[in-house]
Design a protein around this motif. Structure first.
Motif, PDB file in Angstrom:
ATOM      1  N   ALA A   1     -14.457  -3.818  12.624  1.00  0.00           N
ATOM      2  CA  ALA A   1     -14.397  -3.681  11.159  1.00  0.00           C
ATOM      3  C   ALA A   1     -12.930  -3.465  10.786  1.00  0.00           C
ATOM      4  CB  ALA A   1     -15.243  -2.500  10.693  1.00  0.00           C
ATOM      5  N   LYS A   2     -12.258  -4.534  10.331  1.00  0.00           N
ATOM      6  CA  LYS A   2     -10.787  -4.448  10.282  1.00  0.00           C
ATOM      7  C   LYS A   2     -10.272  -3.637   9.103  1.00  0.00           C
ATOM      8  CE  LYS A   2      -9.170  -8.434   7.753  1.00  0.00           C
ATOM      9  NZ  LYS A   2      -8.062  -9.310   7.576  1.00  0.00           N
ATOM     10  N   VAL A   3     -11.190  -3.034   8.336  1.00  0.00           N
ATOM     11  CA  VAL A   3     -10.772  -2.219   7.199  1.00  0.00           C
ATOM     12  C   VAL A   3      -9.855  -1.079   7.655  1.00  0.00           C
ATOM     13  CG1 VAL A   3     -12.902  -0.840   7.200  1.00  0.00           C
ATOM     14  CG2 VAL A   3     -11.629  -1.109   5.078  1.00  0.00           C
TER      15      VAL A   3
ATOM     16  N   SER B   1      -0.248  -0.734  10.448  1.00  0.00           N
ATOM     17  CA  SER B   1       0.249   0.170   9.404  1.00  0.00           C
ATOM     18  C   SER B   1      -0.726   1.308   9.131  1.00  0.00           C
ATOM     19  CB  SER B   1       0.490  -0.593   8.102  1.00  0.00           C
ATOM     20  OG  SER B   1       1.416  -1.610   8.321  1.00  0.00           O
ATOM     21  N   ASP B   2      -2.007   1.052   9.334  1.00  0.00           N
ATOM     22  CA  ASP B   2      -2.992   2.139   9.179  1.00  0.00           C
ATOM     23  C   ASP B   2      -2.639   3.275  10.136  1.00  0.00           C
ATOM     24  OD1 ASP B   2      -4.557   0.566   7.436  1.00  0.00           O
ATOM     25  OD2 ASP B   2      -5.690  -0.310   9.103  1.00  0.00           O
ATOM     26  N   THR B   3      -2.266   2.898  11.349  1.00  0.00           N
ATOM     27  CA  THR B   3      -1.974   3.896  12.378  1.00  0.00           C
ATOM     28  C   THR B   3      -0.694   4.656  12.048  1.00  0.00           C
ATOM     29  OG1 THR B   3      -3.138   2.516  13.947  1.00  0.00           O
ATOM     30  CG2 THR B   3      -1.705   4.209  14.875  1.00  0.00           C
TER      31      THR B   3
ATOM     32  N   LEU C   1       0.004   7.901   1.275  1.00  0.00           N
ATOM     33  CA  LEU C   1      -0.627   6.754   0.606  1.00  0.00           C
ATOM     34  C   LEU C   1      -0.219   5.507   1.374  1.00  0.00           C
ATOM     35  CD1 LEU C   1      -0.322   8.954  -1.694  1.00  0.00           C
ATOM     36  CD2 LEU C   1      -0.162   7.084  -3.289  1.00  0.00           C
ATOM     37  N   LYS C   2      -1.192   4.778   1.897  1.00  0.00           N
ATOM     38  CA  LYS C   2      -0.850   3.556   2.640  1.00  0.00           C
ATOM     39  C   LYS C   2      -1.337   2.345   1.849  1.00  0.00           C
ATOM     40  CE  LYS C   2      -2.022   0.060   5.487  1.00  0.00           C
ATOM     41  NZ  LYS C   2      -3.172  -0.854   5.540  1.00  0.00           N
ATOM     42  N   PHE C   3      -0.452   1.368   1.678  1.00  0.00           N
ATOM     43  CA  PHE C   3      -0.822   0.166   0.938  1.00  0.00           C
ATOM     44  C   PHE C   3      -0.777  -1.049   1.871  1.00  0.00           C
ATOM     45  CE2 PHE C   3       0.748   3.192  -2.140  1.00  0.00           C
ATOM     46  CZ  PHE C   3      -0.271   3.154  -3.097  1.00  0.00           C
TER      47      PHE C   3
END
Ligand code: ADP
Ligand code: ASP
Ligand code: MG
Length: 403
Positions: free
Chosen positions: A207-209, A152-154, A6-8
């Motif tokens: 798309a920086k999402v 952090s997504d990565t 889970l990434k926040f």
């Protein structure tokens, strides 16, 4: 052991109230699988740290810059851990050094080399929920590195790949992936599903999402990724590895990227090897170059143009003026005020005329096209930055993407 990552993101942990809400979501996730949590810095914090670092001049020492800007993630990880304790759950924050997130040494744009999944798995076996600092890594010298904005997504997808999680949930401030940034086009439509191929292009074009590296990891290691809101319930958007069962929309989404710089080397003496002579020193510095155009040469001379993000402008200029060897040219022209808009859709393969509709739409809106680059499922158009939002809105409506 079945795990779920889970990434926040920053807004999801932007206040202590938001962190309490996140703790509730983590508690619920325990019913599905063992959660592994990755957090960003609280919203605004990374920008604040960057501004602080620049208070003494524009080019802070790269090692110290990364050591500083990585600290926001530690604050969030500890706070989430403390909030979970209040719910009666055991949790442990883990920094990049603690779980062996090894990266290259390119400060501010470091790439992941390896991570010690055993530390994460052992933490779970010991009965703790690992709360991991996103964005940061450690190089071979033990120095702290960071992995670029949105990194952090990565971290999250790389961990999901390493521990073979059932899914990686990217919690953010929108309830999924939209046909375009809903902050630019309010009637943009939420997609329930998107193909990996399209997401790679959308993220790659701004798309920086999700950070592009995260999507690349998900593609390479076949991680199931879902993007959803931490503010409201909902099933979000699933990124599908296969396109089966999806409608072949001609255009699925539009991405845009502002704050781009266009470099033009005018009057380059046209000999074999000029493209690599110009671009190799740039990529050796870890800078990604985007739209590249080399004109037909006239009397043995040509113009060579490419774009990079504004953040890389100073470094590219220095590389071009100092490190480029054996390339002679008349003039270096730098235009900082440009933007890029990209149309993405797997259906483009089987539909002709998309490009001409896009060009006509922009012409009718009085928007001048400076450069064009295409791939099988993408058209990228470089225009003036101050017309970018208008271009996104008018293309979104011309291709009837809205609700
Ligand atoms: P986080 O802090 O959670 O990582 P980001 O700000 O990095 O969040 O990413 C979420 C933002 O991405 C949204 O608020 C939205 O403005 C932007 N965005 C850009 N393109 C899209 C898109 N196609 N779909 C959804 N959001 C998008
Ligand atoms: N905190 C970092 C940033 O603001 C990393 C992230 O949020 O993903 O870019
Ligand atoms: Mg982000």
């Amino acid at each position: 052991m079945e795990t779920i990552v889970l990434k926040f993101g920053g807004t999801s942990v932007g206040s202590t109230d938001r962190i309490s809400a996140v703790a509730d979501l983590i508690k619920t996730a325990c019913n599905e699988a063992s959660p592994v949590v990755v957090v960003s810095a609280m919203s605004g914090e990374t920008n604040r740290l960057i501004d602080l670092a620049k208070s003494f001049g524009t080019e802070p020492n790269k090692r110290e810059f990364d050591a500083l800007v990585s600290t926001g993630e530690q604050v969030s990880a500890s706070l989430v851990s403390i909030a979970l304790n209040q719910l009666g759950l055991k949790a442990k924050s883990l920094s990049a050094a603690q779980f062996g997130m090894k990266t290259t040494s390119n400060f501010s744009r470091a790439k992941i080399l390896d991570l010690d999944k055993d530390v994460i798995l052992k933490t779970i076996e010991d009965g703790y929920i690992p709360i991991i600092t996103g964005f940061q890594g450690v190089n071979n010298d033990g120095d702290t590195t960071t992995m670029g904005r949105g990194g952090s997504d990565t971290t999250a997808v790389a961990i999901a790949a390493a521990i073979k999680s059932k899914r990686c949930d990217i919690y953010t401030d929108v309830d999924g992936i939209y046909t375009t940034d809903p902050r630019i086009v309010p009637n943009a439509k939420k997609l329930d599903l998107i193909s990996m191929e399209e997401m790679l292009e959308l993220a790659g074009q701004g798309a920086k999402v999700m950070q592009i590296r995260a999507v690349e990891f998900a593609n390479k290691y076949k991680v199931l990724v879902r993007v959803l809101s931490s503010f409201e319930p909902g099933s979000g958007t699933l990124i599908l590895q296969e396109e089966e069962g999806m409608e072949d929309a001609v255009i699925t989404g539009i991405a845009s990227q502002k704050d781009q710089t266009k470099f033009t080397l005018h009057g380059v003496v046209d000999t074999p090897g000029i493209a690599s002579g110009i671009l190799s020193p740039v990529s050796d510095s870890g800078i990604e170059v985007d739209v590249i155009v080399q004109n037909v040469s006239v009397s043995g001379k040509t113009d060579f143009t490419f774009t990079v993000g504004n953040a890389d402008r100073a470094e590219v200029e220095s590389v071009l003026t100092k490190k480029m060897q054996g390339i002679s040219y008349d003039e270096l022209i730098i235009d900082e005020g440009i933007g890029k808009v990209s149309l993405v859709g797997v259906g483009m393969r089987s539909h002709a005329g998309i490009a001409s509709t896009a060009f006509n739409t922009l012409a009718d809106a009085g928007i001048n096209i400076q450069m064009i680059s295409t791939s099988e499922i993408k058209i990228t158009i470089v225009i003036s930055g101050d017309q970018l939002e208008e271009a996104v809105k008018t293309l979104h409506s011309a291709f009837k993407l809205g609700d």
